[in-house]
Design a protein around this motif. Structure first.
Motif, PDB file in Angstrom:
ATOM      1  N   ASN A 238       0.849  -1.189   0.000  1.00 17.89           N
ATOM      2  CA  ASN A 238       0.000   0.000   0.000  1.00 17.89           C
ATOM      3  C   ASN A 238       0.884   1.237   0.000  1.00 17.89           C
ATOM      4  O   ASN A 238       2.079   1.163   0.266  1.00 17.89           O
TER       5      ASN A 238
ATOM      6  N   VAL B 237       1.643   4.587   2.010  1.00 14.62           N
ATOM      7  CA  VAL B 237       1.471   5.060   3.381  1.00 14.62           C
ATOM      8  C   VAL B 237       0.332   6.077   3.432  1.00 14.62           C
ATOM      9  O   VAL B 237      -0.449   6.101   4.375  1.00 14.62           O
TER      10      VAL B 237
ATOM     11  N   PRO C 265      -3.587   3.963   3.300  1.00 16.83           N
ATOM     12  CA  PRO C 265      -3.577   2.648   3.943  1.00 16.83           C
ATOM     13  C   PRO C 265      -4.867   1.869   3.729  1.00 16.83           C
ATOM     14  O   PRO C 265      -4.870   0.640   3.832  1.00 16.83           O
TER      15      PRO C 265
ATOM     16  N   PRO D 267      -5.235  -1.069  -0.027  1.00 18.45           N
ATOM     17  CA  PRO D 267      -4.121  -1.987  -0.287  1.00 18.45           C
ATOM     18  C   PRO D 267      -4.229  -2.580  -1.695  1.00 18.45           C
ATOM     19  O   PRO D 267      -5.319  -2.794  -2.215  1.00 18.45           O
TER      20      PRO D 267
ATOM     21  N   ASN E  70       4.953   0.982   0.557  1.00 18.10           N
ATOM     22  CA  ASN E  70       5.172   0.213   1.780  1.00 18.10           C
ATOM     23  C   ASN E  70       4.636  -1.209   1.624  1.00 18.10           C
ATOM     24  O   ASN E  70       3.514  -1.412   1.173  1.00 18.10           O
TER      25      ASN E  70
ATOM     26  N   PRO F 262       3.715  -4.288   4.028  1.00 14.42           N
ATOM     27  CA  PRO F 262       3.550  -4.590   5.452  1.00 14.42           C
ATOM     28  C   PRO F 262       4.521  -5.671   5.936  1.00 14.42           C
ATOM     29  O   PRO F 262       4.807  -6.628   5.218  1.00 14.42           O
TER      30      PRO F 262
END
Length: 171
Positions: A76, A78, A81, A84, A102, A104
């Protein structure tokens, strides 16, 4: 009647990504890159990228468009969020977008992607200050440096010949 072509296209420009090298930890730790097409003249780059869990890229600004397919895993921005990107997702990004990529840390698998980018990523540090630029030319140089430093197999990607524009001037 078929059009007259300027160049002979008797051979397909193709590679099989199953046979081409993947360069591990090339940009940041946990990011593996397989170049598919790098054209510094037009500013277009196509990459197959494998993001390991926990990879976060610098905030970056796109000077051109991005086509981004997620083949496996999850990631995703940042800044988004609640949106995704998962296996099967296709994302189009217009030029001028700014975001922070990012993956996770709790991902159970590597996130495999394919991206086609026009232009450059202008990267910024955590304070919003200029950090670096990433484009077809810098990726070519990075890959060649990685090959030399690590003694790896030569790269295998499609590129166009660099034009010698001085020879093209009509007098």
């Amino acid at each position: 009647m078929l059009p007259v072509t300027v160049q002979d296209n008797d051979t397909l420009l193709t590679i099989n990504s199953n046979d081409a090298p993947v360069y591990k930890d090339i940009l940041v730790p946990g990011l593996d890159v397989q170049p598919l097409y790098l054209d510094p003249t037009k500013g277009i780059w196509a990459l197959r990228v494998f993001f390991h869990p926990g990879v976060k890229l610098p905030t970056h600004y796109h000077t051109g468009t991005v086509h981004f397919w997620t083949l496996s895993g999850r990631w995703n921005y940042v800044e988004h969020p609640d949106q995704p990107q998962t296996a099967g997702s296709y994302l189009f990004e217009p030029g001028g977008s700014i975001h922070t990529f990012n993956v996770p840390e709790d991902n159970k698998e590597v996130t495999e992607t394919v991206m086609i980018i026009e232009g450059a990523n202008v990267n910024f540090d955590e304070n919003g200050e200029y950090h670096s630029i990433l484009d077809a030319s810098s990726i070519m140089a990075m890959i060649e440096a990685c090959i030399q430093e690590r003694g790896l197999d030569p790269s295998m990607y499609i590129t166009t010949p660099m034009a010698n524009h001085a020879d093209k001037i009509s007098r």
